[in-house]
Motif scaffolding. Structure first.
Motif, PDB file in Angstrom:
ATOM      1  N   TRP A  29      -4.927-115.972 -15.738  1.00 12.74           N
ATOM      2  CA  TRP A  29      -5.312-114.657 -15.248  1.00 12.74           C
ATOM      3  C   TRP A  29      -6.655-114.250 -15.820  1.00 12.74           C
ATOM      4  CZ3 TRP A  29      -2.304-111.996 -11.782  1.00 12.74           C
ATOM      5  CH2 TRP A  29      -0.987-112.426 -11.624  1.00 12.74           C
ATOM      6  N   LYS A  30      -7.336-113.348 -15.139  1.00 16.22           N
ATOM      7  CA  LYS A  30      -8.494-112.696 -15.737  1.00 16.22           C
ATOM      8  C   LYS A  30      -7.979-111.908 -16.937  1.00 16.22           C
ATOM      9  CE  LYS A  30     -10.968-112.167 -11.406  1.00 16.22           C
ATOM     10  NZ  LYS A  30     -11.435-111.214 -10.394  1.00 16.22           N
ATOM     11  N   ALA A  31      -8.842-111.667 -17.897  1.00 12.67           N
ATOM     12  CA  ALA A  31      -8.441-110.987 -19.132  1.00 12.67           C
ATOM     13  C   ALA A  31      -7.658-109.710 -18.854  1.00 12.67           C
ATOM     14  CB  ALA A  31      -9.665-110.679 -19.981  1.00 12.67           C
ATOM     15  N   ASP A  32      -6.475-109.623 -19.425  1.00  9.66           N
ATOM     16  CA  ASP A  32      -5.602-108.438 -19.375  1.00  9.66           C
ATOM     17  C   ASP A  32      -5.139-108.040 -17.972  1.00  9.66           C
ATOM     18  OD1 ASP A  32      -5.828-108.131 -22.196  1.00  9.66           O
ATOM     19  OD2 ASP A  32      -7.751-107.103 -21.916  1.00  9.66           O
ATOM     20  N   LYS A  33      -5.242-108.911 -16.998  1.00 11.31           N
ATOM     21  CA  LYS A  33      -4.837-108.562 -15.633  1.00 11.31           C
ATOM     22  C   LYS A  33      -3.402-108.967 -15.316  1.00 11.31           C
ATOM     23  CE  LYS A  33      -8.533-106.553 -14.198  1.00 11.31           C
ATOM     24  NZ  LYS A  33      -8.525-105.165 -13.789  1.00 11.31           N
ATOM     25  N   ASP A  34      -2.806-109.840 -16.116  1.00 14.99           N
ATOM     26  CA  ASP A  34      -1.452-110.292 -15.814  1.00 14.99           C
ATOM     27  C   ASP A  34      -0.443-109.136 -15.832  1.00 14.99           C
ATOM     28  OD1 ASP A  34      -1.774-110.052 -18.583  1.00 14.99           O
ATOM     29  OD2 ASP A  34      -0.658-111.885 -19.045  1.00 14.99           O
ATOM     30  N   ILE A  35      -0.483-108.334 -16.865  1.00 14.61           N
ATOM     31  CA  ILE A  35       0.472-107.221 -16.985  1.00 14.61           C
ATOM     32  C   ILE A  35       0.169-106.128 -15.960  1.00 14.61           C
ATOM     33  CG2 ILE A  35       1.418-105.465 -18.540  1.00 14.61           C
ATOM     34  CD1 ILE A  35       2.225-108.421 -19.170  1.00 14.61           C
ATOM     35  N   VAL A  36      -1.117-105.912 -15.671  1.00 10.76           N
ATOM     36  CA  VAL A  36      -1.506-104.932 -14.648  1.00 10.76           C
ATOM     37  C   VAL A  36      -0.857-105.306 -13.309  1.00 10.76           C
ATOM     38  CG1 VAL A  36      -3.446-104.025 -13.303  1.00 10.76           C
ATOM     39  CG2 VAL A  36      -3.662-104.301 -15.781  1.00 10.76           C
ATOM     40  N   THR A  52       9.831-109.977 -16.091  1.00  6.81           N
ATOM     41  CA  THR A  52       8.789-110.220 -17.093  1.00  6.81           C
ATOM     42  C   THR A  52       7.622-110.947 -16.433  1.00  6.81           C
ATOM     43  OG1 THR A  52       9.636-112.398 -17.696  1.00  6.81           O
ATOM     44  CG2 THR A  52      10.578-110.488 -18.866  1.00  6.81           C
ATOM     45  N   ILE A  53       6.548-111.108 -17.191  1.00  5.24           N
ATOM     46  CA  ILE A  53       5.415-111.870 -16.669  1.00  5.24           C
ATOM     47  C   ILE A  53       5.848-113.301 -16.370  1.00  5.24           C
ATOM     48  CG2 ILE A  53       4.459-112.526 -18.913  1.00  5.24           C
ATOM     49  CD1 ILE A  53       2.471-111.603 -15.720  1.00  5.24           C
ATOM     50  N   LEU A  54       6.780-113.833 -17.145  1.00  7.13           N
ATOM     51  CA  LEU A  54       7.276-115.191 -16.887  1.00  7.13           C
ATOM     52  C   LEU A  54       8.021-115.259 -15.555  1.00  7.13           C
ATOM     53  CD1 LEU A  54       8.472-116.267 -20.455  1.00  7.13           C
ATOM     54  CD2 LEU A  54       6.363-116.914 -19.252  1.00  7.13           C
ATOM     55  N   ASP A  55       8.749-114.198 -15.211  1.00  8.82           N
ATOM     56  CA  ASP A  55       9.441-114.143 -13.916  1.00  8.82           C
ATOM     57  C   ASP A  55       8.424-114.119 -12.771  1.00  8.82           C
ATOM     58  OD1 ASP A  55      11.986-113.969 -15.175  1.00  8.82           O
ATOM     59  OD2 ASP A  55      11.785-111.786 -15.330  1.00  8.82           O
ATOM     60  N   TYR A  56       7.395-113.311 -12.934  1.00  6.97           N
ATOM     61  CA  TYR A  56       6.349-113.194 -11.919  1.00  6.97           C
ATOM     62  C   TYR A  56       5.616-114.536 -11.765  1.00  6.97           C
ATOM     63  CZ  TYR A  56       2.320-110.935  -9.524  1.00  6.97           C
ATOM     64  OH  TYR A  56       1.341-110.563  -8.641  1.00  6.97           O
ATOM     65  N   GLU A  57       5.303-115.151 -12.882  1.00 12.92           N
ATOM     66  CA  GLU A  57       4.611-116.435 -12.837  1.00 12.92           C
ATOM     67  C   GLU A  57       5.497-117.549 -12.272  1.00 12.92           C
ATOM     68  OE1 GLU A  57       2.862-117.055 -16.706  1.00 12.92           O
ATOM     69  OE2 GLU A  57       1.164-115.743 -16.217  1.00 12.92           O
ATOM     70  N   LYS A  58       6.791-117.418 -12.416  1.00 13.53           N
ATOM     71  CA  LYS A  58       7.710-118.410 -11.822  1.00 13.53           C
ATOM     72  C   LYS A  58       7.621-118.343 -10.299  1.00 13.53           C
ATOM     73  CE  LYS A  58      11.609-121.048 -11.712  1.00 13.53           C
ATOM     74  NZ  LYS A  58      11.506-121.700 -10.438  1.00 13.53           N
ATOM     75  N   ILE A  59       7.535-117.151  -9.750  1.00 19.71           N
ATOM     76  CA  ILE A  59       7.352-116.981  -8.301  1.00 19.71           C
ATOM     77  C   ILE A  59       6.053-117.673  -7.871  1.00 19.71           C
ATOM     78  CG2 ILE A  59       6.835-115.282  -6.493  1.00 19.71           C
ATOM     79  CD1 ILE A  59       8.737-113.354  -8.061  1.00 19.71           C
ATOM     80  N   ILE A  60       4.986-117.403  -8.606  1.00 16.08           N
ATOM     81  CA  ILE A  60       3.682-117.989  -8.291  1.00 16.08           C
ATOM     82  C   ILE A  60       3.745-119.513  -8.373  1.00 16.08           C
ATOM     83  CG2 ILE A  60       1.286-118.175  -9.073  1.00 16.08           C
ATOM     84  CD1 ILE A  60       1.662-115.184 -10.066  1.00 16.08           C
ATOM     85  N   THR A  61       4.329-120.010  -9.449  1.00 15.36           N
ATOM     86  CA  THR A  61       4.443-121.460  -9.648  1.00 15.36           C
ATOM     87  C   THR A  61       5.241-122.104  -8.523  1.00 15.36           C
ATOM     88  OG1 THR A  61       4.235-121.241 -12.042  1.00 15.36           O
ATOM     89  CG2 THR A  61       5.279-123.259 -11.223  1.00 15.36           C
TER      90      THR A  61
END
Length: 134
Positions: A29-36, A52-61
């Motif tokens: 992610w761009k700096a500090d944009k993941d949580i946003v 969580t961010i891990l849940d969101y990233e799992k969708i992306i992955t």
């Protein structure tokens, strides 16, 4: 590949493949944009408030790793972006990232075809087709 050669130069194809490989390897992610982005998806009801961010990233992955998913390219303000559309459970999502595979956003548009058409996204093909270019 003739259709693609008419759309993308050799250099653009190389950049597209590099960005695709990088995002498939690691979500950056761009700096500090993941949580946003996570909080925005929660507010919009795209993911649960407990995600969580891990849940969101799992969708992306899951989307970027599926070789049958469809890849697009999009030019905006002198920058090139890539988008992959794919299903997560019963929702169709769009993952948008830029050069070097850096994440922009991922979300399920209400009408994905309308979203892509209105913004001028150009269909490239399935991920597996793009990976065969090398």
């Amino acid at each position: 590949m003739n259709r693609i050669e008419n759309i993308l130069s050799r250099e653009e194809r190389t950049e597209l493949i590099e960005a695709l490989r990088l995002i498939r390897k690691n979500i950056q992610w761009k700096a500090d944009k993941d949580i946003v982005h996570l909080k925005k998806r929660q507010r919009m009801g795209h993911i649960s408030l407990s995600a969580t961010i891990l849940d969101y990233e799992k969708i992306i992955t899951d989307i970027v790793q599926n070789d049958s998913n469809i890849l697009y390219v999009y030019e905006f303000k002198d920058s090139t972006f890539y988008a992959i559309r794919g299903f997560v459970q019963e929702s169709e999502w769009l993952v948008i990232y830029g050069s070097k595979g850096v994440m922009e956003t991922a979300f399920p548009p209400e009408d994905i075809d309308d979203y892509l058409n209105k913004r001028g996204f150009i269909f490239i093909g399935q991920i597996k087709e793009v990976l065969q270019w090398t």
